[in-house]
Design a protein around this motif. Structure first.
Motif, PDB file in Angstrom:
ATOM      1  N   GLY A 130      15.796  75.407 -87.720  1.00  0.00           N
ATOM      2  CA  GLY A 130      15.085  75.850 -86.519  1.00  0.00           C
ATOM      3  C   GLY A 130      14.820  77.333 -86.467  1.00  0.00           C
ATOM      4  N   ASN A 131      14.465  77.912 -87.627  1.00  0.00           N
ATOM      5  CA  ASN A 131      14.217  79.355 -87.702  1.00  0.00           C
ATOM      6  C   ASN A 131      15.411  80.161 -87.181  1.00  0.00           C
ATOM      7  OD1 ASN A 131      11.751  79.149 -88.918  1.00  0.00           O
ATOM      8  ND2 ASN A 131      10.571  79.369 -87.045  1.00  0.00           N
ATOM      9  N   LYS A 132      16.577  79.762 -87.679  1.00  0.00           N
ATOM     10  CA  LYS A 132      17.820  80.476 -87.401  1.00  0.00           C
ATOM     11  C   LYS A 132      18.551  80.708 -88.718  1.00  0.00           C
ATOM     12  CE  LYS A 132      18.435  78.504 -82.770  1.00  0.00           C
ATOM     13  NZ  LYS A 132      19.317  77.695 -81.882  1.00  0.00           N
ATOM     14  N   VAL A 133      19.487  81.627 -88.694  1.00  0.00           N
ATOM     15  CA  VAL A 133      20.299  81.845 -89.890  1.00  0.00           C
ATOM     16  C   VAL A 133      21.071  80.561 -90.182  1.00  0.00           C
ATOM     17  CG1 VAL A 133      22.183  83.175 -90.903  1.00  0.00           C
ATOM     18  CG2 VAL A 133      20.506  84.310 -89.422  1.00  0.00           C
ATOM     19  N   PRO A 134      20.931  79.997 -91.364  1.00  0.00           N
ATOM     20  CA  PRO A 134      21.620  78.741 -91.683  1.00  0.00           C
ATOM     21  C   PRO A 134      23.138  78.867 -91.509  1.00  0.00           C
ATOM     22  CG  PRO A 134      19.984  79.247 -93.352  1.00  0.00           C
ATOM     23  CD  PRO A 134      20.092  80.461 -92.479  1.00  0.00           C
ATOM     24  N   PRO A 135      23.786  77.770 -91.153  1.00  0.00           N
ATOM     25  CA  PRO A 135      25.232  77.812 -90.897  1.00  0.00           C
ATOM     26  C   PRO A 135      26.068  77.796 -92.170  1.00  0.00           C
ATOM     27  CG  PRO A 135      24.436  75.597 -90.599  1.00  0.00           C
ATOM     28  CD  PRO A 135      23.217  76.437 -90.895  1.00  0.00           C
ATOM     29  N   PHE A 136      25.665  78.599 -93.146  1.00  0.00           N
ATOM     30  CA  PHE A 136      26.409  78.715 -94.394  1.00  0.00           C
ATOM     31  C   PHE A 136      27.211  80.014 -94.345  1.00  0.00           C
ATOM     32  CE2 PHE A 136      22.185  76.952 -96.151  1.00  0.00           C
ATOM     33  CZ  PHE A 136      22.473  75.670 -95.700  1.00  0.00           C
ATOM     34  N   GLN A 137      28.488  79.914 -94.614  1.00  0.00           N
ATOM     35  CA  GLN A 137      29.336  81.105 -94.530  1.00  0.00           C
ATOM     36  C   GLN A 137      28.823  82.215 -95.437  1.00  0.00           C
ATOM     37  OE1 GLN A 137      33.437  80.461 -95.589  1.00  0.00           O
ATOM     38  NE2 GLN A 137      34.101  82.456 -94.848  1.00  0.00           N
ATOM     39  N   GLU A 138      28.423  81.849 -96.653  1.00  0.00           N
ATOM     40  CA  GLU A 138      27.930  82.860 -97.593  1.00  0.00           C
ATOM     41  C   GLU A 138      26.712  83.586 -97.025  1.00  0.00           C
ATOM     42  OE1 GLU A 138      25.424  83.057-101.737  1.00  0.00           O
ATOM     43  OE2 GLU A 138      26.775  81.362-101.467  1.00  0.00           O
ATOM     44  N   THR A 139      25.771  82.809 -96.468  1.00  0.00           N
ATOM     45  CA  THR A 139      24.543  83.412 -95.933  1.00  0.00           C
ATOM     46  C   THR A 139      24.831  84.273 -94.714  1.00  0.00           C
ATOM     47  OG1 THR A 139      23.220  81.562 -96.762  1.00  0.00           O
ATOM     48  CG2 THR A 139      22.240  82.905 -95.025  1.00  0.00           C
ATOM     49  N   GLN A 140      25.680  83.794 -93.828  1.00  0.00           N
ATOM     50  CA  GLN A 140      25.997  84.569 -92.635  1.00  0.00           C
ATOM     51  C   GLN A 140      26.689  85.880 -92.990  1.00  0.00           C
ATOM     52  OE1 GLN A 140      28.137  81.817 -90.125  1.00  0.00           O
ATOM     53  NE2 GLN A 140      26.278  80.754 -89.485  1.00  0.00           N
ATOM     54  N   GLN A 141      27.586  85.831 -93.945  1.00  0.00           N
ATOM     55  CA  GLN A 141      28.248  87.057 -94.385  1.00  0.00           C
ATOM     56  C   GLN A 141      27.266  87.983 -95.087  1.00  0.00           C
ATOM     57  OE1 GLN A 141      31.484  85.605 -96.803  1.00  0.00           O
ATOM     58  NE2 GLN A 141      32.832  85.287 -95.037  1.00  0.00           N
ATOM     59  N   TYR A 142      26.348  87.398 -95.846  1.00  0.00           N
ATOM     60  CA  TYR A 142      25.342  88.177 -96.559  1.00  0.00           C
ATOM     61  C   TYR A 142      24.434  88.915 -95.573  1.00  0.00           C
ATOM     62  CZ  TYR A 142      21.182  89.104 -99.406  1.00  0.00           C
ATOM     63  OH  TYR A 142      20.112  89.693-100.029  1.00  0.00           O
ATOM     64  N   VAL A 143      23.972  88.203 -94.555  1.00  0.00           N
ATOM     65  CA  VAL A 143      23.098  88.822 -93.545  1.00  0.00           C
ATOM     66  C   VAL A 143      23.815  89.983 -92.863  1.00  0.00           C
ATOM     67  CG1 VAL A 143      21.931  88.457 -91.336  1.00  0.00           C
ATOM     68  CG2 VAL A 143      21.701  86.764 -93.160  1.00  0.00           C
ATOM     69  N   ALA A 144      25.060  89.764 -92.487  1.00  0.00           N
ATOM     70  CA  ALA A 144      25.835  90.822 -91.830  1.00  0.00           C
ATOM     71  C   ALA A 144      25.993  92.026 -92.752  1.00  0.00           C
ATOM     72  CB  ALA A 144      27.196  90.282 -91.412  1.00  0.00           C
ATOM     73  N   ARG A 145      26.232  91.779 -94.024  1.00  0.00           N
ATOM     74  CA  ARG A 145      26.422  92.870 -94.987  1.00  0.00           C
ATOM     75  C   ARG A 145      25.124  93.668 -95.174  1.00  0.00           C
ATOM     76  NH1 ARG A 145      28.624  90.003 -98.374  1.00  0.00           N
ATOM     77  NH2 ARG A 145      27.031  89.652 -99.976  1.00  0.00           N
ATOM     78  N   VAL A 146      24.006  92.959 -95.338  1.00  0.00           N
ATOM     79  CA  VAL A 146      22.721  93.642 -95.531  1.00  0.00           C
ATOM     80  C   VAL A 146      22.366  94.469 -94.302  1.00  0.00           C
ATOM     81  CG1 VAL A 146      20.236  93.326 -95.805  1.00  0.00           C
ATOM     82  CG2 VAL A 146      21.814  91.986 -97.206  1.00  0.00           C
ATOM     83  N   LEU A 147      22.533  93.894 -93.115  1.00  0.00           N
ATOM     84  CA  LEU A 147      22.192  94.626 -91.897  1.00  0.00           C
ATOM     85  C   LEU A 147      23.095  95.835 -91.692  1.00  0.00           C
ATOM     86  CD1 LEU A 147      21.318  91.730 -89.406  1.00  0.00           C
ATOM     87  CD2 LEU A 147      19.790  93.115 -90.838  1.00  0.00           C
ATOM     88  N   ASN A 148      24.327  95.715 -92.107  1.00  0.00           N
ATOM     89  CA  ASN A 148      25.248  96.854 -92.024  1.00  0.00           C
ATOM     90  C   ASN A 148      24.768  97.983 -92.935  1.00  0.00           C
ATOM     91  OD1 ASN A 148      27.763  98.298 -91.419  1.00  0.00           O
ATOM     92  ND2 ASN A 148      28.361  97.749 -93.501  1.00  0.00           N
ATOM     93  N   TYR A 149      24.401  97.632 -94.180  1.00  0.00           N
ATOM     94  CA  TYR A 149      23.871  98.637 -95.091  1.00  0.00           C
ATOM     95  C   TYR A 149      22.565  99.217 -94.546  1.00  0.00           C
ATOM     96  CZ  TYR A 149      27.152  97.113 -98.753  1.00  0.00           C
ATOM     97  OH  TYR A 149      28.262  96.826 -99.479  1.00  0.00           O
ATOM     98  N   TYR A 150      21.734  98.362 -93.997  1.00  0.00           N
ATOM     99  CA  TYR A 150      20.436  98.787 -93.446  1.00  0.00           C
ATOM    100  C   TYR A 150      20.629  99.849 -92.360  1.00  0.00           C
ATOM    101  CZ  TYR A 150      15.656  98.237 -91.572  1.00  0.00           C
ATOM    102  OH  TYR A 150      14.379  98.438 -91.126  1.00  0.00           O
ATOM    103  N   ASN A 151      21.560  99.603 -91.481  1.00  0.00           N
ATOM    104  CA  ASN A 151      21.840 100.561 -90.414  1.00  0.00           C
ATOM    105  C   ASN A 151      22.394 101.874 -90.959  1.00  0.00           C
ATOM    106  OD1 ASN A 151      21.034  98.847 -88.336  1.00  0.00           O
ATOM    107  ND2 ASN A 151      23.050  97.887 -88.173  1.00  0.00           N
ATOM    108  N   ARG A 152      23.184 101.782 -92.003  1.00  0.00           N
ATOM    109  CA  ARG A 152      23.757 102.981 -92.612  1.00  0.00           C
ATOM    110  C   ARG A 152      22.705 103.804 -93.344  1.00  0.00           C
ATOM    111  NH1 ARG A 152      28.667 100.642 -96.010  1.00  0.00           N
ATOM    112  NH2 ARG A 152      28.462 102.699 -96.987  1.00  0.00           N
TER     113      ARG A 152
END
Length: 204
Positions: A180-202
């Motif tokens: 449904g155009n949401k981040v898939p409920p995969f632990q790897e993907t959710q952690q990956y998104v959080a990591r990328v966005l953290n780097y992006y902000n930095r």
């Protein structure tokens, strides 16, 4: 009996065939009877270092990458900055986002290989590379070009929602759409998104 010249020739040949190997030292010891011993793990001070040689293959996976958060990673970030900036400009991407994805994917290691077969700075799978005309996934310029084009298309597909585009880069666009155009409920993907966005902000 092995001779240093023969060892050097053999090692040079192996280095040519397998350029992504680690290096270590080789030591030589001659005992009182004239017997010659070679090792990469000298057990006493009688050994003398004679050459450096490839010792073991380094295969990279998401859990085994070049050191992150260190000068080594920062050095490579600077090394590839011009290529990253050029690709970002070409595909209308924020350079900081492209840097963030590369940092999360490979920590700026152009020889990174995941256990799933993704290769290079932006960890391109064979089918993704073929889709975007990347012939050599280990080539930094080609790898960044293909990954940037793919990321740009994902941002367009998900109407500039960076979070969804990043999730799709990791899990595939079909999985984002499936959930449904949401981040898939995969632990790897959710952690990956959080990591990328953290780097992006930095990086911004």
């Amino acid at each position: 009996m092995f001779r240093p010249s023969k060892i050097r020739r053999s090692l040079a040949f192996l280095s040519f065939l397998f350029p992504g190997v680690a290096s270590t030292d080789v030591y030589k010891y001659v005992d009182s009877a004239g017997h010659v011993f070679y090792t990469d793990n000298p057990r006493h001070s009688g050994y003398q270092r004679i050459i450096k040689t490839p010792a073991a293959f380094l295969f990279y996976s998401p859990s085994k990458k070049w050191p992150s958060g260190s000068g080594f990673s920062e050095k490579n970030r600077r090394q590839f900055a011009s290529l990253i900036d050029a690709a970002a400009s070409k595909y209308s991407l924020d350079p900081a986002l492209l840097h963030a994805v590369i940092r999360a994917e490979s920590s700026y290691n152009p020889e990174a290989v995941s256990n799933k077969g993704a290769v290079g700075l932006m960890q391109l799978m064979p089918e993704t590379a073929a889709r975007y005309g990347v012939r050599d996934r280990y080539d930094p310029g080609e790898n960044i070009e293909g990954g940037a084009k793919y990321l740009s298309e994902l941002i367009g597909m998900f109407q500039s929602d960076v979070r969804l585009a990043v999730a799709a880069y990791n899990a595939g666009e079909n999985n984002v759409i499936k959930y449904g155009n949401k981040v898939p409920p995969f632990q790897e993907t959710q952690q990956y998104v959080a990591r990328v966005l953290n780097y992006y902000n930095r990086f911004n």
